[in-house]
Scaffold this active site. Sequence first.
Site: not given
Ligand code: CP3
Length: 359
Positions: A41, A45, A54, A90, A167
Amino acid sequence: METQMKLSEAARSSVTNLSESSFIKACRREQTSVTPVWLMRQAGRFMPEYREIRAKVGFLELCKTPALATEVTVMAQEMLGVDAAIIFADILLPLEPMGMALEFTKGDGPQIHNPIRQASDVDALKNVDAKESLSFVLEAITMTRGALKANIPLIGFAGAPFTLASYMIEGGSSRNFEKTKAFMYTQPQAWHKLMNHLANVTHAYLNCQIEAGAQVVQLFDSWVGALGQSDYKEYVLPHMKAVFAGIKPGVPAIHFGTGTAALLKLMRQAGGTVIGVDWRIDLDKAWSDIGYDIAVQGNLDPCVLFATGKEIRTRVQDILKQAAGREGFIFNLGHGILPGTPVDNVKYLVECVHELGQR
Ligand code: CP3
């Protein structure tokens, strides 16, 4: 004509320079002059520049616009000075072309409006042709590869079958995974059919990402730590083996999960060039369990980034001490950077690893 020449020169130089990448070398357990670091990540954010983008576009739209995904990916790598970039996307994106109604709602995280409830829902899942329905990710990868410095590897990624299935069955995030486990225990045939489908989609998708320009891939099995050892062996391990066996040979693959202290040996059996470790187990204990003959990645608690600079430095030193100068160590967090993390602390963490990780 001129552009074509430039492109092929760039491709050639990226191949030569990448063989000097400390991150790629560490994946292969070759000697490096400094410990490589990147952060899960790292584009997200916590960055004001990300929040600005965003404010104008939704999360899914951002993922589906290659120029924006490229901008965010490259910006994070350059701003933080990390040794690898991870494509902005994602793990849930492949669920849409399978036929699932995916939405990211503010505050609630991901939601799937038509979750899997019975065997016939598994039968109805569509196959995914990534080149067609996930072309935006592949385009973003090619664009990002062209925009990154030649010596910075690009990581592609996918969700692992268990985490994706959770999921699809829960319909969103979950604490106890009761629906997922109930499905697994009561409808084992449908479970294995679902996992088999996800394994096929996942390795094909990762190979498309590799073809598009990703030099390393990471499998996120973020929630697999919810399972005990015997359930992992029966319901997950064979499918993870199939995913790793299907990835293009020679491309390093990172196998990541959280809460996995009791599963690390089984995760190694399942496959991967590098095993990801979270902070709930000491790195030296984890590495001795996994075996020193394979690379590891981890394992700072993301919450340490809310502490003082002094504390961050001490914790980096402690993890490096446990890595003990062995080949094959990649510094990372044990899970993703949390929203609200001070940007300066993230930059300082990277500086600390590069300074204290000199060899
Ligand atoms: O790592 C990086 O910078 C690359 C981008 C990336 C995102 N999601 C962007 C994202 C990666 C590698 C992921 C993987 C991901 N997505 C996982 C596995 C990693 C982990 O955290 O365990 C999972 C479980 C998801 C599913 C997911 N996507 C969730 C549960 C959420 C919401 C929770 C949260 O953290 O907000 C997301 C949204 C998400 N994916 C965001 C980002 C930057 C936030 C969205 C926003 O901008 O509002």
